[in-house]
Design a protein around this motif. Structure first.
Motif, PDB file in Angstrom:
ATOM      1  N   LEU A  49     -65.874 -75.363 -16.748  1.00  0.00           N
ATOM      2  CA  LEU A  49     -65.392 -75.509 -18.124  1.00  0.00           C
ATOM      3  C   LEU A  49     -64.412 -74.396 -18.488  1.00  0.00           C
ATOM      4  CD1 LEU A  49     -68.689 -76.558 -19.958  1.00  0.00           C
ATOM      5  CD2 LEU A  49     -66.613 -77.946 -19.688  1.00  0.00           C
ATOM      6  N   LYS A  50     -64.717 -73.196 -18.048  1.00  0.00           N
ATOM      7  CA  LYS A  50     -63.856 -72.040 -18.331  1.00  0.00           C
ATOM      8  C   LYS A  50     -62.463 -72.213 -17.731  1.00  0.00           C
ATOM      9  CE  LYS A  50     -64.502 -68.261 -15.972  1.00  0.00           C
ATOM     10  NZ  LYS A  50     -65.125 -67.039 -15.420  1.00  0.00           N
ATOM     11  N   ASN A  51     -62.399 -72.919 -16.607  1.00  0.00           N
ATOM     12  CA  ASN A  51     -61.117 -73.103 -15.924  1.00  0.00           C
ATOM     13  C   ASN A  51     -60.505 -74.478 -16.181  1.00  0.00           C
ATOM     14  OD1 ASN A  51     -60.549 -70.620 -14.088  1.00  0.00           O
ATOM     15  ND2 ASN A  51     -62.736 -71.036 -13.791  1.00  0.00           N
ATOM     16  N   GLY A  52     -60.962 -75.150 -17.247  1.00  0.00           N
ATOM     17  CA  GLY A  52     -60.364 -76.421 -17.645  1.00  0.00           C
ATOM     18  C   GLY A  52     -60.606 -77.550 -16.680  1.00  0.00           C
ATOM     19  N   SER A  53     -61.768 -77.511 -15.983  1.00  0.00           N
ATOM     20  CA  SER A  53     -62.069 -78.529 -14.978  1.00  0.00           C
ATOM     21  C   SER A  53     -63.316 -79.303 -15.382  1.00  0.00           C
ATOM     22  CB  SER A  53     -62.283 -77.853 -13.616  1.00  0.00           C
ATOM     23  OG  SER A  53     -62.214 -78.795 -12.577  1.00  0.00           O
ATOM     24  N   ALA A  54     -63.390 -80.558 -14.971  1.00  0.00           N
ATOM     25  CA  ALA A  54     -64.519 -81.423 -15.342  1.00  0.00           C
ATOM     26  C   ALA A  54     -65.816 -80.935 -14.719  1.00  0.00           C
ATOM     27  CB  ALA A  54     -64.231 -82.854 -14.900  1.00  0.00           C
ATOM     28  N   CYS A  55     -66.913 -81.102 -15.448  1.00  0.00           N
ATOM     29  CA  CYS A  55     -68.227 -80.688 -14.944  1.00  0.00           C
ATOM     30  C   CYS A  55     -68.679 -81.603 -13.800  1.00  0.00           C
ATOM     31  CB  CYS A  55     -69.259 -80.745 -16.073  1.00  0.00           C
ATOM     32  SG  CYS A  55     -69.008 -79.461 -17.314  1.00  0.00           S
ATOM     33  N   LEU A  56     -69.633 -81.094 -13.028  1.00  0.00           N
ATOM     34  CA  LEU A  56     -70.158 -81.843 -11.887  1.00  0.00           C
ATOM     35  C   LEU A  56     -71.319 -82.733 -12.324  1.00  0.00           C
ATOM     36  CD1 LEU A  56     -70.277 -78.997  -9.200  1.00  0.00           C
ATOM     37  CD2 LEU A  56     -68.625 -80.866  -9.317  1.00  0.00           C
ATOM     38  N   LYS A  57     -71.366 -83.941 -11.774  1.00  0.00           N
ATOM     39  CA  LYS A  57     -72.503 -84.826 -12.000  1.00  0.00           C
ATOM     40  C   LYS A  57     -73.476 -84.731 -10.831  1.00  0.00           C
ATOM     41  CE  LYS A  57     -69.892 -88.000 -14.920  1.00  0.00           C
ATOM     42  NZ  LYS A  57     -69.341 -89.374 -15.072  1.00  0.00           N
ATOM     43  N   THR A  58     -72.898 -84.475  -9.653  1.00  0.00           N
ATOM     44  CA  THR A  58     -73.708 -84.241  -8.456  1.00  0.00           C
ATOM     45  C   THR A  58     -73.099 -83.058  -7.710  1.00  0.00           C
ATOM     46  OG1 THR A  58     -72.348 -85.765  -7.151  1.00  0.00           O
ATOM     47  CG2 THR A  58     -74.317 -86.691  -8.224  1.00  0.00           C
ATOM     48  N   GLY A  59     -73.804 -82.629  -6.654  1.00  0.00           N
ATOM     49  CA  GLY A  59     -73.291 -81.526  -5.849  1.00  0.00           C
ATOM     50  C   GLY A  59     -72.004 -81.911  -5.135  1.00  0.00           C
ATOM     51  N   ILE A  69     -54.481 -68.179   3.631  1.00  0.00           N
ATOM     52  CA  ILE A  69     -54.977 -68.824   2.396  1.00  0.00           C
ATOM     53  C   ILE A  69     -54.013 -69.924   1.942  1.00  0.00           C
ATOM     54  CG2 ILE A  69     -55.428 -68.436  -0.058  1.00  0.00           C
ATOM     55  CD1 ILE A  69     -56.398 -65.598   0.757  1.00  0.00           C
ATOM     56  N   GLU A  70     -52.705 -69.642   2.026  1.00  0.00           N
ATOM     57  CA  GLU A  70     -51.693 -70.631   1.630  1.00  0.00           C
ATOM     58  C   GLU A  70     -51.849 -71.916   2.433  1.00  0.00           C
ATOM     59  OE1 GLU A  70     -46.872 -70.674   0.937  1.00  0.00           O
ATOM     60  OE2 GLU A  70     -47.646 -69.620   2.692  1.00  0.00           O
ATOM     61  N   GLU A 100     -63.764 -79.973  -1.907  1.00  0.00           N
ATOM     62  CA  GLU A 100     -63.507 -81.023  -2.906  1.00  0.00           C
ATOM     63  C   GLU A 100     -63.083 -80.419  -4.239  1.00  0.00           C
ATOM     64  OE1 GLU A 100     -66.364 -84.705  -1.570  1.00  0.00           O
ATOM     65  OE2 GLU A 100     -67.333 -82.883  -2.294  1.00  0.00           O
ATOM     66  N   LEU A 101     -63.654 -79.276  -4.594  1.00  0.00           N
ATOM     67  CA  LEU A 101     -63.229 -78.592  -5.824  1.00  0.00           C
ATOM     68  C   LEU A 101     -61.798 -78.083  -5.691  1.00  0.00           C
ATOM     69  CD1 LEU A 101     -66.381 -76.509  -6.884  1.00  0.00           C
ATOM     70  CD2 LEU A 101     -65.459 -78.564  -7.976  1.00  0.00           C
ATOM     71  N   LEU A 102     -61.450 -77.619  -4.490  1.00  0.00           N
ATOM     72  CA  LEU A 102     -60.098 -77.095  -4.259  1.00  0.00           C
ATOM     73  C   LEU A 102     -59.041 -78.187  -4.415  1.00  0.00           C
ATOM     74  CD1 LEU A 102     -58.450 -74.594  -3.531  1.00  0.00           C
ATOM     75  CD2 LEU A 102     -58.892 -75.054  -1.124  1.00  0.00           C
ATOM     76  N   CYS A 103     -59.441 -79.432  -4.245  1.00  0.00           N
ATOM     77  CA  CYS A 103     -58.499 -80.548  -4.409  1.00  0.00           C
ATOM     78  C   CYS A 103     -58.100 -80.754  -5.873  1.00  0.00           C
ATOM     79  CB  CYS A 103     -59.104 -81.847  -3.871  1.00  0.00           C
ATOM     80  SG  CYS A 103     -59.212 -81.886  -2.071  1.00  0.00           S
ATOM     81  N   ARG A 104     -58.865 -80.205  -6.786  1.00  0.00           N
ATOM     82  CA  ARG A 104     -58.533 -80.350  -8.206  1.00  0.00           C
ATOM     83  C   ARG A 104     -57.289 -79.508  -8.518  1.00  0.00           C
ATOM     84  NH1 ARG A 104     -64.292 -80.266 -11.584  1.00  0.00           N
ATOM     85  NH2 ARG A 104     -65.332 -81.913 -10.370  1.00  0.00           N
ATOM     86  N   PRO A 105     -56.290 -80.109  -9.196  1.00  0.00           N
ATOM     87  CA  PRO A 105     -55.020 -79.399  -9.424  1.00  0.00           C
ATOM     88  C   PRO A 105     -55.150 -78.116 -10.231  1.00  0.00           C
ATOM     89  CG  PRO A 105     -55.114 -81.456 -10.675  1.00  0.00           C
ATOM     90  CD  PRO A 105     -56.266 -81.476  -9.729  1.00  0.00           C
ATOM     91  N   LEU A 116     -57.553 -75.947 -10.075  1.00  0.00           N
ATOM     92  CA  LEU A 116     -58.268 -74.909  -9.324  1.00  0.00           C
ATOM     93  C   LEU A 116     -57.480 -74.502  -8.086  1.00  0.00           C
ATOM     94  CD1 LEU A 116     -61.916 -76.340  -9.498  1.00  0.00           C
ATOM     95  CD2 LEU A 116     -60.846 -74.651 -11.000  1.00  0.00           C
ATOM     96  N   ASN A 117     -57.667 -73.261  -7.678  1.00  0.00           N
ATOM     97  CA  ASN A 117     -57.067 -72.792  -6.428  1.00  0.00           C
ATOM     98  C   ASN A 117     -58.047 -71.891  -5.691  1.00  0.00           C
ATOM     99  OD1 ASN A 117     -56.854 -70.114  -7.488  1.00  0.00           O
ATOM    100  ND2 ASN A 117     -54.887 -70.629  -8.428  1.00  0.00           N
TER     101      ASN A 117
END
Length: 641
Positions: A507-517, A549-550, A522-527, A529-530
């Motif tokens: 939430l702090k980083n403007g990303s949707a909450c998780l419903k499951t693990g 890392i790049e 998979e989180l890194l695929c979110r635009p 997040l990095n």
């Protein structure tokens, strides 16, 4: 009179960006090499904008460096401003561009050449190539190179020649009604070699390019312009440059614009422009037009960008990017003085167009060897391309292959699925290019894989196998690759649950909450997040280098697209592996259309893949050719038994 003769392995004609790379490659591979130039002071000269890189061109420099070339190392030592372009877009089109200190770049490259073992610099005009006819019907080439002759009469016997003559062959510079028969910057033209090439049966062309005026910095009002700063964190071109060494104080460039008054002066004087008066015979570059062309062809545009860029730290000359011209000097001054900030400008050097002789590159194999002349290679603007980076890339490949030819090893072919260099060369040798060729990211169909950031991972192995990359450099790339692969696997295996602290983090980083693990990958695929942000919920990670890392981020974020392009490349490779015999007679191929037959005879493609990219050869023609080759190969196999 005694005839002066020398024996060497390779002669390189021309010491521009192509010639420098070709000569260094040959010498570093242990061959006695001579590089010829009309002026030692013009080695690695930048007669137009003193910058290296730019959109797609930055890719070429990175690839050149990965293979063992020199351009990236020299610009890292001599740049005065650096910028990564297209950062608001995806990584496929990110391109590094650096403004160079023009004099320092030339001086630094000359120093490299002067201190390179097995390499000799010779100031002399080459006027004639020496060859012998091959009377062997089994040979596809009818001639073999034996050496060359200089204007002063010295003969150099050699096993291979690399032609990198740039814009010097029968060059003439035009500024309105004034025509001077010189090369760029008033340097001596090379007026004799063209006739020798024509006598060998080489098809020549006449192309044109141009350059804008240079202004006295003291006469410019920069307060009326937009300041253009370099990147806060500079990324080097060369993979061997320590990033800490390029964090320097940078100079500013400036942006201004033409206006209707500028355009009116140009339109009123088009009859005095050599381009529109029919004086210029050569074809100019489509993607780097003169200001006259811009005003005529884009008449609806109210203004055009003008970049004011310094030519170096120790000169007041400023380059006026975007306003190349061949108009008379009085018209030039009037037009420049309508531009905001240039109202009182003083020209140090006027703009001019330059015409020169070059070849039709369809006469070359993808190795950049002439099809009809064994031991003769060419690179750079002589091949009908434009740009320092395109020239250097071709020069390196031509030099490597001249060396491979002399040593007796297999020549290097880089295909278009492996590098922008492959796209560049393939486009030159398979397509009808009627104007100077310029590299662009849109020319590469596999550009998501051919990024400037992974050039070392793609090409270091080729450089190592050729002999221009050390084992230490190659081992470093293998270690980098291992770190990337290990970290990608780790991120895919580290699972993140829907605990409150994780939800709060998202939430702090403007990303949707998780419903499951889910996994970190998979989180890194979110635009939003990095890799750096995810460090907060990934405390056990090891510290990794920035370049690793790049690659991890890009590989994970674009995994689906990358896998799709890899499948496309596999299909491409299948066609590239279907080789066409040298002795094929296209008149024997039934059902082949007349146009395709003529084009295939003309280009002599080495593979079905290359044949499929020739203009005028349709998919139906390729199907017919595949059937014929299957029968041809079956018959050849039976005859061997």
């Amino acid at each position: 009179m005694m005839e002066l003769r020398e024996k060497v392995d390779v002669c390189v004609v021309g010491a521009g960006h192509a010639g420098c790379e070709a000569a260094l490659a040959c010498a570093r591979l242990g061959l006695e090499t001579v590089i010829f130039t009309v002026s030692v002071d013009s080695i690695a000269l930048m007669p137009c904008n003193p910058n290296i890189g730019g959109s797609s061109k930055g890719h070429l420099v990175r690839e050149l460096d990965a293979l063992g070339g020199e351009m990236g190392k020299v610009i890292d030592k001599t740049f005065i401003q650096s910028k990564m372009l297209n950062v608001s877009k995806g990584p496929a089109v990110h391109s590094l561009r650096a403004q160079a200190d023009k004099a320092e770049y030339s001086r630094a490259m000359r120093k490299v050449l002067e201190n390179q073992e097995h390499l000799t610099i010779k100031q002399s005009e080459v006027c004639e190539l020496l060859w012998e006819d091959l009377n062997d019907s089994s040979e596809t080439a009818s001639k073999k190179i034996k050496g060359l002759k200089t204007f002063t009469g010295t003969i150099y016997e050699c096993k291979a020649v690399v032609l990198c003559t740039g814009t010097y062959l029968k060059a003439r510079c035009l500024c309105g009604e004034a025509i001077t028969y010189t090369g760029p910057n008033g340097l001596q033209a090379a007026n004799h070699l063209t006739d020798s090439l024509i006598s060998m049966g080489i098809e020549m062309r006449r192309f044109k390019t141009g350059t804008p005026a240079r202004m006295d910095k003291r006469s410019i009002d920069f307060s009326k312009m937009e300041e253009q700063l370099g990147d806060e964190k500079v990324i080097p071109f060369s993979f061997s440059t320590n990033p800490d060494d390029v964090q320097i104080d940078q100079v500013s460039c400036y942006l201004t614009y033409t206006n209707e008054k500028t355009h009116e002066i140009i339109r009123n004087n088009l009859d005095r422009s050599p381009i529109y008066a029919g004086v210029i015979e050569g074809t100019g570059p489509r993607y780097c037009p003169s200001i006259e062309d811009k005003v005529v062809k884009f008449a609806d545009k109210e203004r055009h960008q003008v970049f004011i860029e310094p030519e170096g730290l120790h000169t007041n000359e400023m380059y006026v990017g975007g306003m190349s011209s061949s108009l008379p000097e009085d018209v030039q001054l009037a037009m420049y003085r309508t531009v905001p900030g240039l109202e009182n400008c003083r020209m140090v050097r006027n703009a001019y167009a330059i015409e020169y002789d070059c070849i039709n590159p369809k006469q070359l194999y993808p190795t950049l060897r002439f099809k009809d002349v064994k031991g003769l290679y060419s690179g750079g603007q002589f091949n009908g391309s434009s740009g320092y980076e395109e020239a250097a890339a071709q020069g390196l490949v031509a030099g490597i292959n001249a060396a491979m030819w002399v040593i007796g090893k297999e020549e290097l072919v880089i295909d278009r699925s492996e590098a922008y260099i492959g796209v560049l060369i393939d486009d030159l040798v398979t397509k009808d290019n009627f104007e100077p060729y310029r590299m662009m990211t849109s020319r590469s169909e596999y550009r998501l894989l051919l990024r400037q950031d992974n050039a070392d991972l793609r090409l270091r192995k080729k450089g190592y196998l050729v002999g221009l990359i050390s084992k230490e450099q190659y081992d470093a790339v293998l270690r980098k690759k291992e770190l990337i692969e290990t970290e990608i696997i780790r991120l895919k295996n580290v699972k993140i649950g829907a605990a409150k602290e994780n939800q709060d983090f998202l939430l702090k980083n403007g990303s949707a909450c998780l419903k499951t693990g889910t996994s970190l990958a998979e989180l890194l695929c979110r635009p939003e997040l990095n890799y750096e942000i995810l460090g907060e919920i990934d405390p056990d990670r090891e510290k990794l280098p920035d370049d690793v890392i790049e690659q991890v981020e890009i590989e994970i974020k674009y995994e689906g697209y990358i896998e799709r392009q890899l499948r496309q490349i596999e299909q491409f490779k299948k066609m590239e592996r279907k080789l066409i015999p040298d002795d094929i007679d296209y008149d024997d191929v039934p059902s082949l259309r007349l146009e395709a037959r003529q084009k295939l005879k003309n280009f002599h493609p080495i593979s079905v893949g290359q044949a499929s990219r020739i203009s005028g050869v349709s998919p139906a023609d390729i199907s017919v050719l595949l059937v014929y080759l299957e029968q041809y190969n079956h018959k050849a196999a039976k005859e061997k038994l």
